[in-house]
Design an enzyme around this catalytic site. Structure first.
Site, short mmCIF file in Angstrom:
data_model
loop_
_atom_site.label_atom_id
_atom_site.label_comp_id
_atom_site.label_asym_id
_atom_site.label_seq_id
_atom_site.Cartn_x
_atom_site.Cartn_y
_atom_site.Cartn_z
N HIS A 212 -62.61 33.96 6.44
CA HIS A 212 -61.81 32.65 6.43
C HIS A 212 -60.39 32.98 7.20
CE1 HIS A 212 -60.08 28.67 5.04
NE2 HIS A 212 -59.26 29.22 4.60
C1 HEM Z 1 -54.20 33.53 2.77
C2 HEM Z 1 -54.65 32.98 3.61
C3 HEM Z 1 -55.22 31.79 4.26
C4 HEM Z 1 -54.93 31.40 5.18
C5 HEM Z 1 -54.21 32.11 6.37
C6 HEM Z 1 -55.67 30.05 5.40
C7 HEM Z 1 -55.74 29.38 6.49
C8 HEM Z 1 -56.56 28.18 6.54
C9 HEM Z 1 -56.60 27.34 7.37
C10 HEM Z 1 -55.94 27.66 8.84
C11 HEM Z 1 -57.31 26.45 7.26
C12 HEM Z 1 -57.62 25.14 8.34
C13 HEM Z 1 -59.13 25.51 8.70
C14 HEM Z 1 -59.25 24.09 9.47
O1 HEM Z 1 -58.85 23.18 9.06
O2 HEM Z 1 -60.41 24.09 10.11
C15 HEM Z 1 -57.70 26.50 6.00
C16 HEM Z 1 -58.57 25.58 5.57
C17 HEM Z 1 -59.15 25.76 4.09
N1 HEM Z 1 -58.79 26.82 3.35
FE1 HEM Z 1 -57.62 28.09 3.73
N2 HEM Z 1 -56.59 29.90 4.28
C18 HEM Z 1 -56.05 30.76 3.34
C19 HEM Z 1 -56.52 31.09 2.07
C20 HEM Z 1 -57.52 30.18 1.40
C21 HEM Z 1 -57.84 30.34 0.06
C22 HEM Z 1 -57.43 31.47 -0.90
C23 HEM Z 1 -58.64 29.28 -0.14
C24 HEM Z 1 -59.57 28.97 -1.20
C25 HEM Z 1 -60.31 29.74 -2.25
C26 HEM Z 1 -58.80 28.61 0.95
C27 HEM Z 1 -59.49 27.39 0.92
C28 HEM Z 1 -59.62 26.60 2.36
C29 HEM Z 1 -60.24 25.35 2.37
C30 HEM Z 1 -60.85 24.80 1.23
C31 HEM Z 1 -59.96 24.95 3.64
C32 HEM Z 1 -60.53 23.54 4.26
C33 HEM Z 1 -61.61 24.03 4.84
C34 HEM Z 1 -62.71 23.32 4.36
O3 HEM Z 1 -62.86 22.70 3.55
O4 HEM Z 1 -63.98 23.90 4.96
N3 HEM Z 1 -57.82 28.98 1.94
N4 HEM Z 1 -57.27 27.40 5.30
#
Ligand code: HEM
Ligand SMILES: Nc1nc2c(c(=O)[nH]1)N[C@H]1C(S)=C(S)[C@@H](COP(=O)(O)OP(=O)(O)OC[C@H]3O[C@@H](n4cnc5c(=O)[nH]c(N)nc54)[C@H](O)[C@@H]3O)O[C@H]1N2
Ligand SMILES: Nc1nc2c(c(=O)[nH]1)N[C@H]1C(S)=C(S)[C@@H](COP(=O)(O)OP(=O)(O)OC[C@H]3O[C@@H](n4cnc5c(=O)[nH]c(N)nc54)[C@H](O)[C@@H]3O)O[C@H]1N2
Ligand code: HEM
Ligand code: SF4
Ligand code: SF4
Ligand code: SF4
Ligand code: SF4
Ligand code: SF4
Ligand SMILES: [Mo]
Lengths: 805, 212, 299
Positions: free
Chosen positions: B170
């Protein structure tokens, strides 16, 4: 104990019956485990409950409470019918060959001479046939129909295994197994010991329980032997000491006794006590009585006790009856007492029939409590809800509390059950304004004396003339007291040739040096030698045991004369050779009696002289037939509250249902319950986690047994719909208590004379003062009736009913 | 074409804040959790004021993280339902890896990789919560039999590792691989170009909406 | 105790070898001699200055009912009839067994919170303890307890403080029957042999020593009348071993997981350099989305 703690390690068979040594005497019990581990000894436990002693035993048998005489009499029957006795020992060292008077009779449960109105026996008919020369008649063939041996055979012939089992509820096979194990120890080189305590004493025939076992030990030849004897495991750390000093109100220190009111003359008093031998050549030690008595009076009254005033004989009270605990509270209850000084004693908790206790104390004008703690007695007037439901406004007794130190907060001595006197240093100072007992008593005395001095009185002399020679009269020093007890010359003591043997002021070496002419003073002849010219013998701490028999001759000082095993002459045959050379405390070496222990015999008494080992009796031998208050032979009587209501041996004689000579106060008959209302046999006892009613004040112990419980077997529990952990109410005719129920496999229903008897076990340790959860005093339930000889209340056998709360 | 690329809103402010908190909590939870997991990582406890603090904070942060995740989950779960195209997409992972998106079937707001990751997160987060509670001293752990605690520990670790693997993917995708994604989570917007390239169906949806 | 006598340390990748040769000690509890007096329990509380709460009676002799942070040893009473009509009251002193292969130490994540000394004693160093309770999960005997007050784990120390200065443990010193003995493990085993022979002579054919090899042997051992059925003694485990779950958790799982995570990260790293980022802005300006193209929608 005729023997001593360490000596238990020399036993081949240990019987724990009428006691629960592992729980009540865990430290001493070490020697049981030593005997088991090191010499393969066996341990047998007979108890209404499977106790923690039973948990480490080789064999256990249950018994109905209050039926030990039947059990033990059955053992005697077994030994006699199977000829499992130590013949030589019985013939020479017991009164088996003595011929009993023609008038002696035993019929339908009563011995000759019974006086029903006064509930006592005239013992005249129980004596020996005497010859014209003043000696008793004997028949060493043991065949004379009225010799003790033959009378015994007849008396005990009724106690067949089948009858024993019917009375005691002990399964017959278990009983016989134990008989066989005991019988093996009639071999001269096999020794059994018995450890008992309150399971035998706290009955209306307690003393006879013990005597029955003493008879077994004599038949087996086990008294005087290392690993043998009859061993009472005493209670409080120093209860042996207090008994030696004068626990029983009819006694003076050293088992001398108080004159009773018929004996106003000194001469008569002495004559009755300085008993002459009734067999030729015997020692009859009490012939020395005058030496001990006079020395005692010199210790108490010093210069005021002179030959001219019969050594202050008139100062001694002449008593009309024993003033034991039950008598005292009876008098108090009858409103015949004004004040009561209660030192280190918690009678509201400890004495039977608590309701009567509280009523009695409520009639006093004043009550003085000398105790380190708040006790149920000091709080008897305060309302603690159902635990102590009294109305303080109705109680006028003025209560004074004098905080004392605890035994560990002063130096002095303890005397243990094995008669070993040990000096101890104090562990800490009493806290706050608490004072050592010595100081409290001394200051009370000084104040009272001052008042007598100022105000006179009917007969002030016994108070005014007491010697009080202490450096600090307000705080007599423990060492001073022990020196006074041990004795010293008050004038130069001279031998027959006039040479000074002990200069005035010097400590005597032992009771052999005491005189009846007033030249010696000794506070307790039995303790004489505890502090000699060489110093404090009780402070010795040598762990040397050259013989390996556990004698430890230089560890403290044992009374009498540092002798560790009483009657040890009996460990040798008539020629002075040990029955068992590996266990010989003494032996005749051709010149003298010698060995690792101090001989209980004149050291120069050549076996040819036939001086017998039981030197305290005028016979020189031990008594299988003896003048106890309820008869010369033990007989089974039911407890005063009996689940049967009759004596299976004497169904048709209600007079022989209970001990005919037991102590009952007329007003108490109505307080006894009957089996139709209270069907279960109850008993009270200790738990190893607590010491009576005061360790509930100690947190670490309160944790280990935090709250009150009673124990019942699974069958009764099922009948009553009770489950472990439920609250139950236990009722007797005197009151009721509520407690948690422990349902256990350890208590089994007993089959008694065709019916099932259930046992209810009630530990005694809870009350309304202290850190544990509050509880009821077990003595709410117990009956006010005492043993015929010792007046000990029947705490161990009474009737209750039980219901789920 | 245009000097200033046209932007499309992908995440609202509250989405971003929540995700930011989620990410922060994740970092802290991982640091503390991994500190206990392997002695070589125990030094990580220093960031929390020592072992005791790390131990005490980890489950609290874990719960906080779970709460943020739960919010995100409620919001996004619809977008993460797999569709028919997704399976074709998954059959062409090679192209995915090689950035040859042109060979892939068109996808919506999230690609199947993201969706699978999403569901992995859902499962592991729930497992972590449940097993975490069973491990939680001194409050809850004593309520569970030791066998359960042991199983919980193992499942917790496995879940954590799976979660971390997922997170590696991710985070790598977000920061390094799919350029422009970070922007989505930081500013809330993506360029039309980005949208068109990576999520054409979503782009369609968004722009058609805009047109009306 | 000094570090040079520490032979194992929790959460430590490699404990340096001990430069001194320690004599392994052991406490031998001869259940057949135990009278359940609880003196050991009280002695332990006194020596270690522990003050348990005053509880209640729930219908048994066991009090407190279980080990706690303030009760490190406890008498457990079992009423059993191993053979019909042969009732026995088995009383066992429960507490830490000081395993040669201690599950608590294996499970503990805090470096140095649990140490094993050269003499075999397993000790908790509460200063380093983080209160996670893993030791409880690790212990096959259910011994350690976490205090609600300071959130640290406690259990019998085998009186390491006393043993270090040549004294025997407080419970041993106090035991009135000599049922607990203390010395070198070798001597204790010899002593046990004698006790077992004595028990066998009394008809306990299955008497034996409890020194379970599943945990490498223990430094607290029992002489049991029924060594074939240790469960009779209030559930003493018959063949205690560190649980497979704990073994996996503290064994394979650690390197395996780290490796997996490492590989994944490395994969990302390689991917980044080999394939590189996927940047929409890099693409030649193609305004037409493929989706649009596919559906033939106009811009
Ligand atoms: C520390 C680092 C993290 C970064 C840099 C990060 C970055 C991002 C980015 C850039 C997106 C947008 C992606 C998109 O819209 O296509 C996103 C979406 C998301 N992130 Fe993170 N994220 C991080 C940690 C997490 C964590 C710890 C979780 C949950 C356990 C998480 C859950 C999600 C979810 C649920 C989405 C929406 C995508 C989906 O529903 O499939 N993220 N994240
Ligand atoms: N832990 C502890 N130790 C103590 C004390 C204490 O309070 N706590 N008190 C001390 C004192 S003062 C004393 S006097 C001693 C007393 O020591 P013990 O006499 O050993 O103590 P108890 O528990 O009163 O009674 C012993 C046993 O007698 C059994 N018993 C009851 N009735 C009968 C009966 O009719 N026949 C037989 N055979 N057994 C019966 C009971 O079940 C019990 O197991 O203990 C001393 N030691
Ligand atoms: N139902 C039932 N009742 C029984 C028994 C039974 O078995 N069943 N057993 C009986 C027996 S054998 C006994 S011995 C009695 C025990 O009865 P008690 O002797 O009355 O009982 P204890 O609780 O030992 O009380 C002694 C008191 O002495 C205090 N004390 C301790 N040390 C000192 C000291 O140095 N100086 C002073 N001044 N006080 C001190 C303690 O604080 C305590 O309050 O109970 C008897 N009562
Ligand atoms: C959802 C809520 C969570 C709870 C309640 C929780 C609780 C716990 C608890 C109680 C522990 C034992 C240590 C301690 O007490 O601090 C623990 C350990 C651990 N947690 Fe969590 N946790 C949660 C989420 C997570 C997450 C999201 C991760 C992520 C990566 C994680 C990784 C770990 C790891 C690696 C360990 C150490 C395992 C070991 O030592 O082998 N936890 N967790
Ligand atoms: S009072 Fe306690 S320590 Fe003293 S001898 Fe009795 S059991 Fe032992
Ligand atoms: S609770 Fe147990 S496992 Fe956790 S750090 Fe403390 S000692 Fe180690
Ligand atoms: S018994 Fe339990 S606490 Fe004790 S050393 Fe073994 S694993 Fe550790
Ligand atoms: S060895 Fe020490 S810490 Fe362990 S139970 Fe005995 S007294 Fe308590
Ligand atoms: S002190 Fe000894 S005899 Fe008493 S309970 Fe403890 S181990 Fe058993
Ligand atoms: Mo007593």
């Amino acid at each position: 104990m005729t023997n001593h703690w360490v000596d238990i390690k020399n036993a081949d068979l240990i019987i724990v019956m009428g006691g629960n040594a592992a729980e009540a005497h865990p430290c001493g019990f070490k020697w049981v485990t030593e005997a088991k581990a090191n010499r393969g000894a066996k341990l047998i436990v007979v108890d209404p409950r499977f106790t923690r002693s039973a948990a480490v035993s080789d064999y256990y048998a249950p018994i109905r409470v209050g039926t030990d005489i039947a059990f033990l009499a059955g053992v005697i029957h077994y030994l006699l019918t199977n000829d499992k006795i130590q013949h030589e020992y019985v013939r020479h060292y017991t009164n088996a060959p003595f011929i009993v008077k023609d008038e002696y009779e035993f019929e339908d449960g009563l011995f000759s001479g019974y006086d029903e109105d006064n509930r006592r026996y005239d013992r005249a008919s129980w004596g020996y046939e005497m010859r014209d020369d003043g000696f008793a008649r004997v028949d060493y063939s043991l065949r004379h129909p009225r010799c003790v041996f033959q009378l015994m055979k007849t008396h005990f012939s009724r106690y067949t295994p089948e009858i024993v089992s019917r009375i005691t509820g002990t399964p017959e096979d278990r009983f016989l197994h134990i008989c066989e194990a005991i019988a093996e120890h009639s071999a001269p080189d096999k020794v059994m010991t018995i450890l008992y305590a309150l399971g035998w004493t706290q009955h209306t025939k307690g003393s006879q329980n013990i005597r029955t076992m003493a008879m077994i030990q004599l038949l087996l030849g086990n008294i005087g032997m290392p690993g043998g004897g009859v061993n009472a495991l005493r209670g409080h750390a120093n209860v042996q000491g207090i008994t030696d000093m004068n626990l029983v109100t009819t006694n003076l220190p050293g088992y001398l006794n108080l004159p009773n009111d018929q004996h106003q003359s000194f001469g008569e008093y002495m004559e009755l006590r300085a008993l002459k031998p009734i067999r030729p050549g015997q020692i009859s030690w009490w012939q020395n009585y005058p030496k001990y008595h006079v020395s005692l009076m010199k210790a108490w009254y010093g210069d005021a006790a002179t030959a001219d005033n019969d050594f202050a004989y008139d100062y001694l009270p002449k008593i009309d009856r024993p003033y034991d605990v039950m008598q005292m509270f009876e008098l108090m209850h009858q409103d015949k007492m004004t004040g009561f000084i209660c030192q280190g004693f918690n009678p509201v908790a400890a004495v039977s029939h608590k309701a009567k206790m509280t009523q009695a104390l409520s009639k006093l004008k004043f009550l003085v409590i000398i105790d380190p703690l708040v006790t149920e007695t000091s709080e008897f007037w305060r309302n603690y809800g159902s635990y102590n439901d009294v109305d303080p406004t109705q109680i006028q007794t003025e209560v004074f509390r004098l905080p004392s130190g605890l035994f560990a907060e002063e130096d002095g001595t303890f005397t243990n059950s094995g008669r070993v006197i040990i000096w101890k240093e104090k562990g800490a100072n009493p806290p706050g304004e608490a004072k050592p007992d010595r100081e409290i008593v001394a200051r009370l005395f000084l104040k009272i004396r001052e008042m007598y001095q100022a105000e006179g009185g009917a007969f002030p002399d016994p108070i005014l003339n007491v010697t009080w020679p202490y450096n600090n009269p307000e705080v007599p020093d423990s060492g001073e007291l022990l020196r006074e007890i041990s004795g010293k010359a008050v004038a130069d003591v001279r031998d027959a040739d006039g040479r000074i043997t002990i200069p005035a002021g010097q400590q005597v070496a032992g009771f052999a040096q005491l005189r009846d002419d007033g030249s010696t003073a000794c506070g307790n002849w039995l303790y004489s030698g505890a502090w000699t010219a060489e110093g404090n013998m009780t402070a010795r701490r040598s762990t040397a045991d050259p013989s390996g028999l556990g004698v430890y001759p230089e560890w403290g000082f044992a009374w009498p004369a540092n002798r560790r095993i009483l009657y040890n002459r009996a460990s040798c045959d008539i020629d002075g050779k040990p029955w068992d050379p590996r266990r010989a405390p003494v032996a005749w070496d051709g010149q003298r009696w010698s060995g690792p222990d101090i001989p209980d015999m004149r050291p120069t008494a050549d076996p040819e002289e036939e001086v017998m080992p039981f030197i305290m009796t005028p016979e020189g031998v031990a008594r299988l037939f003896a003048g106890m208050n309820e008869g010369p032979f033990p007989e089974h009587y039911e407890p005063f509250e009996s689940p049967l209501g009759y004596n299976p041996l004497h169904r048709d004689n209600p007079k022989a249902t209970n001990n005919p000579a037991a102590r009952v106060f007329p007003g108490d008959w109505a307080s006894f319950g009957k089996a139709d209302e209270f069907p279960y046999a109850a008993t009270t006892y200790r738990l190893t986690e607590h010491f009576h009613f005061w360790t509930k004040h100690a947190q670490s112990l309160a944790v280990t047994q935090p709250s009150q419980f009673v124990e019942i077997g699974e069958v009764l529990a099922q009948e009553k719909g009770i489950r472990s952990g439920d609250d139950v109410v236990v009722m007797s005719n005197r009151g009721e208590i509520t407690a948690t129920c422990v349902v256990t496999k350890r208590i089994k229903p007993l089959n008694v004379d065709g019916r099932v008897v259930h046992t209810v076990g009630i530990p005694i340790h809870w009350g309304f003062a202290g850190l544990t959860n509050k509880g009821y005093l077990a003595n709410v339930l117990t009956p006010y009736v005492g043993d015929a000889n010792s007046q000990t209340p029947e705490f161990k056998a009474f009737l209750v009913d039980i219901e789920k709360a | 074409m245009s000097a200033r690329p046209k932007l499309i809103q992908r995440y609202t402010a509250s989405d971003r804040v929540n995700h930011g908190l989620l990410a922060l909590a994740f970092i802290l939870v991982t640091m503390s959790g991994m500190a206990f997991f392997h002695p070589s990582l125990y030094w990580l406890t220093a960031f929390f004021g020592g072992g005791q603090w790390a131990r005490a904070l980890h489950p609290l942060l874990g719960v906080a993280m779970f709460v943020f995740f739960f919010i995100a989950m409620v919001k996004y779960w619809k977008h993460n339902l797999l569709t028919g195209n997704d399976f074709k997409w998954l059959g062409r992972l090679g192209d995915v890896m090689k950035n040859r998106e042109e060979n892939l079937p068109p996808i919506g707001k999230y690609n199947p990789g993201q969706k699978l990751l999403f569901w992995t997160l859902v499962v592991t987060m729930i497992l972590l919560l449940l097993t975490g509670i069973a491990l939680w001293q001194p409050w809850f752990a004593p309520l569970f039999p030791i066998g359960v605690v042991r199983a919980a520990a193992v499942i917790h670790v496995i879940s954590a590792v799976v979660l971390l693997l997922g997170m590696i993917v991710h985070i790598y995708s977000a920061i390094f691989w799919i350029k422009g994604s970070t922007q989505a989570m930081l500013r809330g917007t993506v360029t039309e170009k980005w949208a068109r390239k990576h999520h054409p169906l979503w782009y369609e949806e968004m722009t058609s909406g805009q047109k009306k | 105790m000094q570090s040079l006598d520490i032979t194992a340390r929790s959460a430590t990748n490699r404990t340096p070898p001990s430069i001194r040769e320690g004599v392994e000690v052991a406490k031998l509890i001869d259940v057949s001699k135990c009278i359940g007096c609880k003196a050991c329990q009280v002695a332990c509380a006194e020596w270690n200055d522990l003050r348990e709460e005053i509880g209640t009676n729930v219908g048994v002799y066991d009090n407190p009912l279980d080990l706690t942070p303030s009760t490190w040893t406890l008498m457990r009473f079992a009423e059993v009839e191993p053979e019909e009509f042969e009732f026995e009251w088995l009383i066992r002193k429960d507490g830490c067994m000081h395993c040669a292969d201690p599950g608590c130490l294996k499970a503990c994540p805090a470096p140095g919170a649990i140490v094993q000394y050269a003499n075999g004693i397993v000790d908790f160093v509460s200063e380093h303890c983080i209160g996670c309770g893993y030791c409880i999960a690790g212990c096959p005997f259910d011994i350690p307890r976490i205090s609600q007050k300071d959130h640290r784990a406690y259990k019998c120390t085998l009186c390491s403080d006393r043993v270090a200065v040549g004294m025997e443990p407080a419970c041993v010193k106090t035991c009135p029957t000599g049922c607990i003995t203390f010395g070198s493990k070798e001597d204790m085993k010899k002593h046990a042999d004698g006790r077992i022979a004595d028990l066998k002579s009394r008809g306990y054919d299955q008497a034996g020593l409890y020194d379970p090899q599943g945990v490498g042997g223990t430094h607290v051992m029992y002489v049991l009348q029924h060594a074939d059925q240790p469960e009779l003694y209030q559930g003493l485990p018959k063949d205690p071993k560190i649980s497979a779950a704990v073994d996996f958790w503290k064994g394979l799982a650690k390197p395996f997981s780290l490796a997996l995570l490492g590989i994944a990260s490395l994969g990302a790293f390689v991917h980044y350099f080999a394939v590189g980022p996927n940047d929409a802005e890099d693409d030649e300006d193609d305004d037409k989305p493929r989706a649009a193209a596919a559906t033939d929608k106009e811009d």
